[in-house]
Every structure is written in structure tokens, then in C-alpha cells.
Scaffold this motif. Structure first.
Motif, PDB file in Angstrom:
ATOM      1  N   GLU A 384      16.483  37.746 -49.389  1.00 30.17           N
ATOM      2  CA  GLU A 384      17.707  37.222 -48.384  1.00 30.17           C
ATOM      3  C   GLU A 384      17.481  37.821 -46.984  1.00 30.17           C
ATOM      4  O   GLU A 384      17.806  37.267 -46.137  1.00 30.17           O
ATOM      5  N   GLN A 385      16.676  38.881 -46.986  1.00 30.25           N
ATOM      6  CA  GLN A 385      16.486  39.613 -45.351  1.00 30.25           C
ATOM      7  C   GLN A 385      14.985  39.495 -45.209  1.00 30.25           C
ATOM      8  O   GLN A 385      14.797  40.254 -43.990  1.00 30.25           O
ATOM      9  N   ARG A 386      14.198  39.250 -45.871  1.00 29.76           N
ATOM     10  CA  ARG A 386      12.699  39.499 -45.935  1.00 29.76           C
ATOM     11  C   ARG A 386      12.303  38.913 -44.326  1.00 29.76           C
ATOM     12  O   ARG A 386      11.436  39.593 -43.731  1.00 29.76           O
ATOM     13  N   PRO A 387      12.484  37.639 -43.967  1.00 28.64           N
ATOM     14  CA  PRO A 387      11.949  37.376 -42.807  1.00 28.64           C
ATOM     15  C   PRO A 387      12.341  38.230 -41.444  1.00 28.64           C
ATOM     16  O   PRO A 387      11.679  38.339 -40.580  1.00 28.64           O
ATOM     17  N   THR A 388      13.643  38.755 -41.636  1.00 29.04           N
ATOM     18  CA  THR A 388      14.132  39.509 -40.478  1.00 29.04           C
ATOM     19  C   THR A 388      13.390  40.880 -40.437  1.00 29.04           C
ATOM     20  O   THR A 388      13.127  41.175 -39.411  1.00 29.04           O
ATOM     21  N   TYR A 389      12.993  41.282 -41.550  1.00 33.63           N
ATOM     22  CA  TYR A 389      12.451  42.554 -41.438  1.00 33.63           C
ATOM     23  C   TYR A 389      10.890  42.343 -40.859  1.00 33.63           C
ATOM     24  O   TYR A 389      10.430  43.447 -40.382  1.00 33.63           O
ATOM     25  N   GLY A 391       9.983  39.989 -38.950  1.00 37.34           N
ATOM     26  CA  GLY A 391      10.449  39.504 -37.276  1.00 37.34           C
ATOM     27  C   GLY A 391      10.522  41.014 -36.684  1.00 37.34           C
ATOM     28  O   GLY A 391       9.976  41.292 -35.576  1.00 37.34           O
ATOM     29  N   ILE A 392      11.391  41.962 -37.031  1.00 37.88           N
ATOM     30  CA  ILE A 392      11.522  43.161 -36.529  1.00 37.88           C
ATOM     31  C   ILE A 392      10.329  43.980 -36.427  1.00 37.88           C
ATOM     32  O   ILE A 392       9.928  44.508 -35.328  1.00 37.88           O
ATOM     33  N   THR A 393       9.734  44.049 -37.594  1.00 36.58           N
ATOM     34  CA  THR A 393       8.328  45.010 -37.730  1.00 36.58           C
ATOM     35  C   THR A 393       7.181  44.524 -36.679  1.00 36.58           C
ATOM     36  O   THR A 393       6.802  45.118 -35.716  1.00 36.58           O
ATOM     37  N   ASN A 394       6.762  43.138 -36.733  1.00 36.34           N
ATOM     38  CA  ASN A 394       6.162  42.466 -35.826  1.00 36.34           C
ATOM     39  C   ASN A 394       6.462  42.648 -34.376  1.00 36.34           C
ATOM     40  O   ASN A 394       5.418  42.677 -33.494  1.00 36.34           O
ATOM     41  N   SER A 395       7.650  42.188 -34.058  1.00 33.74           N
ATOM     42  CA  SER A 395       7.970  42.329 -32.723  1.00 33.74           C
ATOM     43  C   SER A 395       7.846  43.818 -31.927  1.00 33.74           C
ATOM     44  O   SER A 395       7.328  43.882 -30.900  1.00 33.74           O
ATOM     45  N   ILE A 396       8.127  44.703 -33.018  1.00 36.28           N
ATOM     46  CA  ILE A 396       8.192  46.113 -32.416  1.00 36.28           C
ATOM     47  C   ILE A 396       6.779  46.600 -32.289  1.00 36.28           C
ATOM     48  O   ILE A 396       6.209  47.071 -30.937  1.00 36.28           O
ATOM     49  N   ILE A 397       5.892  46.306 -33.359  1.00 33.34           N
ATOM     50  CA  ILE A 397       4.417  46.804 -33.040  1.00 33.34           C
ATOM     51  C   ILE A 397       3.809  45.827 -32.074  1.00 33.34           C
ATOM     52  O   ILE A 397       2.865  46.369 -31.284  1.00 33.34           O
ATOM     53  N   GLY A 398       4.228  44.567 -31.903  1.00 28.68           N
ATOM     54  CA  GLY A 398       3.483  43.896 -31.096  1.00 28.68           C
ATOM     55  C   GLY A 398       3.774  44.146 -29.569  1.00 28.68           C
ATOM     56  O   GLY A 398       2.944  44.270 -28.792  1.00 28.68           O
ATOM     57  N   THR A 399       5.082  44.645 -29.339  1.00 34.75           N
ATOM     58  CA  THR A 399       5.439  45.186 -27.979  1.00 34.75           C
ATOM     59  C   THR A 399       4.503  46.613 -27.692  1.00 34.75           C
ATOM     60  O   THR A 399       3.801  46.674 -26.546  1.00 34.75           O
ATOM     61  N   ILE A 400       4.250  47.189 -28.756  1.00 31.34           N
ATOM     62  CA  ILE A 400       3.435  48.357 -28.570  1.00 31.34           C
ATOM     63  C   ILE A 400       1.982  48.036 -28.222  1.00 31.34           C
ATOM     64  O   ILE A 400       1.232  48.585 -27.286  1.00 31.34           O
ATOM     65  N   ASN A 401       1.563  46.937 -28.908  1.00 32.64           N
ATOM     66  CA  ASN A 401       0.125  46.484 -28.698  1.00 32.64           C
ATOM     67  C   ASN A 401      -0.067  46.028 -27.429  1.00 32.64           C
ATOM     68  O   ASN A 401      -1.241  45.890 -26.866  1.00 32.64           O
ATOM     69  N   VAL A 402       0.808  45.295 -26.874  1.00 34.13           N
ATOM     70  CA  VAL A 402       0.966  44.706 -25.545  1.00 34.13           C
ATOM     71  C   VAL A 402       0.970  45.786 -24.388  1.00 34.13           C
ATOM     72  O   VAL A 402      -0.026  45.911 -23.462  1.00 34.13           O
ATOM     73  N   VAL A 403       1.744  46.899 -24.549  1.00 32.85           N
ATOM     74  CA  VAL A 403       2.111  48.000 -23.499  1.00 32.85           C
ATOM     75  C   VAL A 403       0.822  49.116 -23.736  1.00 32.85           C
ATOM     76  O   VAL A 403       0.301  49.597 -22.552  1.00 32.85           O
ATOM     77  N   ILE A 404       0.586  49.402 -24.783  1.00 38.24           N
ATOM     78  CA  ILE A 404      -0.101  50.709 -24.879  1.00 38.24           C
ATOM     79  C   ILE A 404      -1.695  50.567 -24.233  1.00 38.24           C
ATOM     80  O   ILE A 404      -2.144  51.497 -23.779  1.00 38.24           O
TER      81      ILE A 404
END
Length: 448
Positions: A384-389, A391-404
Motif C-alpha cells: 500500500e505504500q511501496r511506491p512512495t518509499y 520515490g522518497i529513496t530515489n529522489s533523495i539519493i538522486g539529489t545527492i548524485n546531482v549535487v555531490i
């Protein structure tokens, strides 16, 4: 004007809902019934998804965002800004939309239509435009560049929108104790196909004139992506009615805050996983460090790439089996240790020969983040919440991968030693937190 816009909007929404089969009823089924169907179709779905993964990775080798696409852009413009923009589009375009699509994906009973019906237009069709830009490369390079960036952005944005549905489809089609070997075998087979594709693309670029060489590469990649789409459409999804909760209808930012406040273990995981991502900062600069230290030849750089693929391919199978038996957390810890060890060797190496070991270890790290970094998230929550988990994980890690990488580039101008030391320290801290602070979600589920 408003009277025209509202009916058009309603028509568009109706068409999307039809493509997603959102209004088709789904039966309420027991866990035992779904599990029996999953095992009944296991071999079929395993074969289908491995073949799709092989097609995808072979296509990516023909239009690599780290080598071939930047090379194409340099033939259209000498402005390095567009090379950097390419990297931002590749990372940000795929990661950021996932938070926006996670909620609607959760509320649909069928995940495959997101990939097959919507994905056809959002992810596959833009590649036709990307290929067509090569026809303007000589007569109008400015227009070719603009259309290329538009097509590439649309492709990555579309892939990002449907990405949570892809991970959720894997979750419903494969038991938790089989997802590791699925990803391991897929990456192993795809790695071999990708290596052959890289060899072939190098020959095409060298022997054929511009822009015919890129037309052939992009055209072949597009054909392979459509072939993978056709194979993926054969996946047998066990459809069941997804529980509708009041929380699933909340705005994504409200739900994100609630999840991070309530789920302490997931919050800890994101912290440790984020540090492992920061630890990957030095990967892009290892080749540059070798060139700076010893002025290694192009042939040596090519051999380093082979070492990277050897480490990646061998560990794909190992981590896949290990993750199925012991959990994905173990694979992430071992991958983080491999990367930290590689950075220490890179910083202290007195001979270019030692960099072969560095690249093998970095290949091990990359394998762990792909095989287990994607799959472990599926075990933190129910359907029931798997896609949100995700999305949260990939978006946070993606932000790090863009900035770092920006921080990495600044440190590299000062000292590669500092860059590798910081990467190793962040990675080791992430390893310690992952090993001793984060509880393996599979073991929690087994004990409850």
C-alpha cells in the motif's frame, strides 16, 4: 477559453486513466492465492525480465550518458555548459519525478500499464526524436542540440515517472528471497551485452563519418528499447485490489513527512544510504587522477574500464545470491567497504598497475548499489505504500548524485588525495551506520 480548456483536461485525464486501466475492477485476493500465482509464473517472469534487462543495458551502451552522448554534444557545440547540463538531465530527470508519480501509482491496482501503455509514449517514443536529431547535426547544429536536449529530457523525465511502477512490479512478481538473483543475473547478462555493445559502438564511431555513426548508434539503441518494451509486456502480473487508505490520498509532502517521522528504521536507512552515495563522489575522478599522476594512455584507460566491468559482473551474481539468503543490507555493507578500500588504494598508489584493483573494487561497489540499493527499499513497507518509499529513496539519493559531483570537482582542483580521503571517510561512516544502526527490514518482517 476556459470552456475549451476544462473539457480538454477532462478528456486527457480520461485517456490516461484508460491507458492505466485505472477503472477496471480488481478482485480482493488472499496473500496465499497471490503467492501461488507468483510461484506459478516465476520462471516465465524471470526469463522475461532478464531479457528485457539485457536489451535495456545493451541499448544504454550504445547511447551511454557518460561517454557517447557527451561526445555527440561536443560535435554540435564547443560550450562545456551543455555537457554539464546533460549530466543534470540524466540524474535529475530520472530521480525527481518519482515523488510526483508515487501516489497515483500506489492507488492503481495494475502496475504493468504504467510501463507498457504510458511508458510507450513517455519513455520509448522520445528516443525516436533523439535519433532524428542526427539528421540536423550538419545542416543546423543549433536546432539539433535544442531538439536533442528536449528529447533526452523527455526520455529521462518519462522514465522517472514510471520508475516506481517498475520497482513495484518486480515486488509483486517476485518473492523477496528471489529479487536479488533476478537483479544479479540481469546485471550479469546485461553487463556482457553492454561490453559487446561498447566494443561495437567504438568501432562504429571510428569507421563511419559523422553524423551517420551516431544515427546508426541511436537508431539501434531505439530499436533495442522497443524490443525490450515488447518483451516486458509479456510479464504476467498477479493483479489484486490495492488497499485504499486515507493516508494514500494525502499530498506527497505531507505523507513524506509522516513516513520520515514514524518510520525510524527507514529514516536511519536513508541516512546511511545517503552517506554511501556521498562516498561514491570519487568514482568519476579516478581515471582523471591516473592521467594526472602518470599520464596513462588511452589504451590503459580502456583496460581500466574492463577491470571495472570485471568487478561489476562477478559481484552481480555473488551479491544477488547473497542478498536472497542474508538480506540486501549485507551486500550494501560489503559494497561500501569495497569502495572505501578502492579510494585508499587510489590515494596511496605508487604504480598505475594498482589502479586495476581500484577499478575492480569500484565495480563491486556499483554492483551492490544497483542490485541491493534498489531492492532493499521494497522490503521496508507493504504494497500500500511501496511506491512512495521507492520515490522518497530515489529522489533523495538522486539529489545527492546531482549535487555531490560539484563538490568532488572542487576538491579535485585542490588535491585528488583530499577527494579520495573524504569519499572513503563518508563511505566508511555509511558502512558503519548501515551495519550497526539500520535493522535489516527482511529480518524485522520475519520476526513479526
Amino acid at each position: 477559453m476556459l470552456g475549451t480548456i476544462i473539457p480538454a483536461r477532462r478528456f486527457a485525464i480520461a485517456m490516461v486513466r484508460r491507458m492505466l486501466q485505472a477503472d477496471l475492477p480488481a478482485a480482493v485476493r488472499s496473500d496465499e492465492d497471490v503467492e501461488a500465482e507468483v510461484w506459478r509464473n516465476y520462471n516465465w517472469n524471470f526469463s522475461v525480465n532478464v531479457i528485457d534487462g539485457a536489451f535495456f543495458l545493451l541499448a544504454q551502451s550504445l547511447m551511454s550518458a557518460t561517454t557517447i552522448l557527451p561526445f555527440f554534444v561536443t560535435r554540435l557545440t564547443d560550450n562545456p555548459f551543455y555537457i554539464g547540463l546533460l549530466a543534470v538531465i540524466a540524474n535529475g530527470g530520472w530521480f525527481f519525478p518519482q515523488l510526483l508519480s508515487a501516489g497515483p501509482i500506489e492507488r492503481t491496482d495494475r502496475k504493468k500499464p504504467w510501463l507498457i501503455n504510458l511508458g510507450f509514449f513517455l519513455e520509448r517514443m522520445p528516443l525516436v526524436l533523439l535519433t532524428a536529431t542526427t539528421l540536423l547535426a550538419v545542416s543546423s547544429p543549433s536546432w539539433a542540440l535544442a531538439l536533442f536536449l528536449l528529447a533526452f529530457a523527455t526520455y529521462n523525465f518519462g522514465a522517472g515517472i514510471i520508475a516506481p511502477a517498475w520497482q513495484d512490479l518486480l515486488a509483486v512478481c517476485f518473492p523477496a528471497t528471489r529479487r536479488g538473483r533476478l537483479m544479479g543475473v540481469t546485471m550479469f547478462v546485461g553487463g556482457i551485452a553492454g561490453a559487446l555493445g561498447a566494443i561495437g559502438s567504438s568501432r562504429i564511431l571510428e569507421t563511419l563519418p559523422f553524423p551517420r555513426n551516431f544515427l546508426i548508434l541511436f537508431g539501434l539503441a531505439t530499436i533495442l528499447m522497443f524490443a525490450g518494451w515488447a518483451v516486458l509486456a509479456l510479464t504476467r502480473e498477479p493483479v489484486r485490489q490495492v488497499p485504499r487508505t486515507a493516508e494514500s490520498r494525502l499530498r506527497i509532502w505531507t505523507r513524506l513527512g509522516r513516513i520520515l517521522r514514524r518510520d525510524r528504521n527507514f529514516r536511519r536507512f536513508l541516512t546511511a544510504r545517503g552517506l554511501l552515495a556521498v562516498g561514491g563522489m570519487g568514482m568519476a575522478f579516478v581515471t582523471a587522477a591516473a592521467i594526472s599522476k602518470w599520464d596513462v594512455s588511452g589504451g590503459t584507460v580502456g583496460s581500466y574500464t574492463v577491470a571495472l566491468l570485471v568487478g561489476q559482473s562477478a559481484s552481480n551474481l555473488l551479491f544477488g545470491l547473497l542478498a536472497d539468503r542474508k538480506g540486501h543490507k549485507v551486500a550494501l555493507v560489503l559494497g561500501g567497504l569495497a569502495a572505501a578500500s578502492g579510494y585508499v588504494i587510489a590515494g596511496l598508489a605508487a604504480l598505475p598497475l594498482l589502479y586495476y584493483l581500484v577499478f575492480v573494487l569500484l565495480g563491486v561497489y556499483f554492483s551492490s548499489t544497483f542490485v541491493s540499493g534498489l531492492m532493499i527499499v521494497l522490503e521496508f513497507t507493504g504494497p500500500e505504500q511501496r511506491p512512495t518509499y521507492v520515490g522518497i529513496t530515489n529522489s533523495i539519493i538522486g539529489t545527492i548524485n546531482v549535487v555531490i559531483p560539484l563538490l568532488g570537482g572542487w576538491l579535485a582542483t585542490i588535491s585528488y588525495g583530499y577527494l579520495f580521503a573524504l569519499s572513503a571517510a563518508a563511505g566508511l561512516l555509511g558502512v558503519l551506520l548501515m551495519a550497526f544502526w539500520v535493522a535489516d527490514p527482511r529480518h524485522i518482517a520475519e520476526n513479526t
